[in-house]
Structures are given as C-alpha cells and as structure tokens.
Design a protein around this motif. Sequence first.
Motif, PDB file in Angstrom:
ATOM      1  N   GLU A 114      17.900  23.853 -50.391  1.00  0.00           N
ATOM      2  CA  GLU A 114      19.089  24.526 -50.900  1.00  0.00           C
ATOM      3  C   GLU A 114      19.467  23.932 -52.443  1.00  0.00           C
ATOM      4  O   GLU A 114      19.511  22.617 -52.361  1.00  0.00           O
ATOM      5  CB  GLU A 114      20.370  24.318 -50.085  1.00  0.00           C
ATOM      6  N   LEU A 116      21.875  23.626 -55.835  1.00  0.00           N
ATOM      7  CA  LEU A 116      23.163  24.277 -56.422  1.00  0.00           C
ATOM      8  C   LEU A 116      23.019  23.821 -57.860  1.00  0.00           C
ATOM      9  O   LEU A 116      23.070  22.772 -57.956  1.00  0.00           O
ATOM     10  CB  LEU A 116      24.230  23.696 -55.444  1.00  0.00           C
ATOM     11  N   ASP A 120      27.638  26.629 -59.051  1.00  0.00           N
ATOM     12  CA  ASP A 120      27.965  26.823 -57.656  1.00  0.00           C
ATOM     13  C   ASP A 120      28.575  25.698 -57.020  1.00  0.00           C
ATOM     14  O   ASP A 120      29.275  25.797 -55.889  1.00  0.00           O
ATOM     15  CB  ASP A 120      26.493  27.063 -57.011  1.00  0.00           C
ATOM     16  N   ILE A 121      28.456  24.316 -57.403  1.00  0.00           N
ATOM     17  CA  ILE A 121      28.861  23.193 -56.888  1.00  0.00           C
ATOM     18  C   ILE A 121      30.384  23.180 -57.017  1.00  0.00           C
ATOM     19  O   ILE A 121      31.217  23.222 -55.867  1.00  0.00           O
ATOM     20  CB  ILE A 121      28.530  21.970 -57.555  1.00  0.00           C
ATOM     21  N   ARG A 124      31.848  26.094 -54.711  1.00  0.00           N
ATOM     22  CA  ARG A 124      31.943  25.711 -53.223  1.00  0.00           C
ATOM     23  C   ARG A 124      32.978  24.540 -52.822  1.00  0.00           C
ATOM     24  O   ARG A 124      33.381  24.586 -51.725  1.00  0.00           O
ATOM     25  CB  ARG A 124      30.467  25.009 -52.905  1.00  0.00           C
ATOM     26  N   LEU A 125      33.331  23.869 -54.038  1.00  0.00           N
ATOM     27  CA  LEU A 125      34.178  22.499 -53.508  1.00  0.00           C
ATOM     28  C   LEU A 125      35.418  22.680 -53.990  1.00  0.00           C
ATOM     29  O   LEU A 125      36.446  22.121 -53.629  1.00  0.00           O
ATOM     30  CB  LEU A 125      33.514  21.348 -54.112  1.00  0.00           C
ATOM     31  N   ARG A 132      31.851  32.044 -61.744  1.00  0.00           N
ATOM     32  CA  ARG A 132      30.355  31.459 -61.882  1.00  0.00           C
ATOM     33  C   ARG A 132      30.445  31.488 -63.556  1.00  0.00           C
ATOM     34  O   ARG A 132      30.355  32.631 -64.388  1.00  0.00           O
ATOM     35  CB  ARG A 132      29.372  32.222 -61.323  1.00  0.00           C
TER      36      ARG A 132
END
Length: 147
Positions: A114, A116, A120-121, A124-125, A132
């Motif tokens: 995977e 990222l 993307d990081i 996600r966080l 994006r």
Amino acid sequence: MPMLVLPNQRQSLSAELAAAGLQSTEPSFFIWLGVVPYLTKEAIFKTLSWIAGVPGSEVVFDYSEPAENRDAAGQAALAFHAARVAAVGEPWISFFVPGELAQSLHGLGFDEIEDLESSDIAARLSRTPTERTANSGGHIIRARRST
C-alpha cells in the motif's frame, strides 16, 4: 546480511535485533520512518530483503520521488528541504519511482503493498475532508509478506 553502520564500527542488523529479543521466525512489524532518503539504495534493499525474509513481516517506511516526478510545489519543497539537510551534512541520496519501487518490493517477496502519496496521507489522517492535490513527491509505503 544487512549491516548498521555507526561511527567507527559495523553491526549486523540480524544480530542486533536478535540481541534485542526479535524472534526472526515470528511475524514482525518494522517502522522505518525518516531514514530511507539518507541511505544508499544498496543499504535500503539489503535491509528490506532481510525484513522480507521474516515470515509474516510488515514494514512501513517513507520515501520521496525524484524531482522530475513532482509538481512545481513539490519540486520547490524538495529543493528547499534537501538544501537544509545537506547543509548540516545529511544529504538525501535515494529517491524512488513508485511503480518501480513496488515492483522491487514484490521481487523481494512482499505480496501486499500500500503506497500513499502525500495528498492521500492528508486525506486519510485529516478530520475534515480534503481534496486530492497534485503529487508533491512524499510517500508512506506499507509492505507485507504474508507467508
């Protein structure tokens, strides 16, 4: 066998980890953040090869793409940060193209990868939705050898 290089001495990675209690026949999780850009590709792949040799092992590490793969903001950030660390004697020396790195990891025996990108990081966080953005060059990758 991978070696950790410390001032005026060389140490075996497997021996040091065994001395610290690692059972190399048991699944293990390795966090390798903030290290890879400072190492040679030879040292990186020796270490990753050793990790892949531990059944059920998993590693998380960060890496950067080369300047030519980045958008303008990513190129500027790379130039700024690379100059800062180089000025204190710690130049970044290894960069990776994501697809080529994934292929190399598969070749070492990792079967679950995977990767990222920085956007993307953040998505996600983040606690709030984020859009994006273009590629700024930073990545976190997780690679696992299931058997």
